[in-house]
Design an enzyme around this catalytic site. Structure first.
Site, PDB file in Angstrom:
ATOM      1  N   HIS A 137       1.808   4.600  -2.906  1.00 38.95           N
ATOM      2  CA  HIS A 137       1.980   6.041  -2.697  1.00 38.95           C
ATOM      3  C   HIS A 137       3.362   6.478  -3.187  1.00 38.95           C
ATOM      4  CE1 HIS A 137      -1.632   6.654  -0.319  1.00 38.95           C
ATOM      5  NE2 HIS A 137      -1.287   5.717   0.551  1.00 38.95           N
ATOM      6  N   HIS A 177       0.831  -1.203   0.000  1.00 35.87           N
ATOM      7  CA  HIS A 177       0.000   0.000   0.000  1.00 35.87           C
ATOM      8  C   HIS A 177       0.868   1.256   0.000  1.00 35.87           C
ATOM      9  CE1 HIS A 177      -3.566   2.447   1.124  1.00 35.87           C
ATOM     10  NE2 HIS A 177      -2.665   3.157   1.794  1.00 35.87           N
ATOM     11  N   GLU A 178       1.860   1.285   0.880  1.00 37.08           N
ATOM     12  CA  GLU A 178       2.725   2.467   0.974  1.00 37.08           C
ATOM     13  C   GLU A 178       3.605   2.617  -0.266  1.00 37.08           C
ATOM     14  OE1 GLU A 178       1.958   4.572   3.188  1.00 37.08           O
ATOM     15  OE2 GLU A 178       0.702   3.170   4.311  1.00 37.08           O
TER      16      GLU A 178
END
Length: 153
Positions: A71, A67-68
């Site tokens: 980003h 998920h990170e």
């Protein structure tokens, strides 16, 4: 798992799922409380909540890192890196990165105060203290009283 193994894990996930290298730091931050991890825009580092590893193991960390990294890679490419952006949603779906991580503590476990309406008797559990001179009951607009303080851990 320590910071060194987290760094290696992040680098391997980046190559495997994104076909791009991760050139910054990934480390555990013990001060994180309500989030599984975060991507820092200025330094491009990734911080992970170590409580997630303690509670759910390495599979949870892999999901948070994915998920990170969504980003991270989108931000460095100048694309939409926020949760609401189309680019982010598409990349998350392609890599199997989850939208949220599992909660460590339920809301019920975090309650510190319970307020009760003097008129209708409705109860309102709260984590933070409420100013009873300003706040009123959401159902009947009656005055609130501090009913009890939930037991502290």
């Amino acid at each position: 798992m320590n910071n060194e193994s987290l760094q290696k894990l992040t680098e391997s996930i980046s190559i495997t799922y994104f076909d791009r290298p991760f050139k910054h730091r990934a480390y555990f931050n013990k001060r994180l409380r309500t989030t599984g991890g975060r991507y820092l825009l200025n330094s491009h580092d990734i911080e992970i909540n170590n409580k997630q590893y303690m509670e759910y193991g390495e599979t949870a960390i892999i999901d948070i890192v994915k998920h990170e990294l969504c980003h991270y890679h989108l931000h460095l490419q100048g694309k939409g890196y926020k949760h609401k952006d189309k680019d982010f949603k598409l990349l998350s779906q392609q890599t199997g990165a989850p939208r949220f991580c599992s909660a460590i503590e339920k809301y019920e476990d975090r309650i510190n105060y319970i307020y009760q309406c003097r008129q209708c008797g409705s109860e309102f559990p709260r984590i933070r203290k409420v100013n009873t001179s300003k706040m009123v009951c959401g159902k009947c607009k009656g005055k609130l009283a501090e009913f009890k303080i939930a037991s502290q851990k």
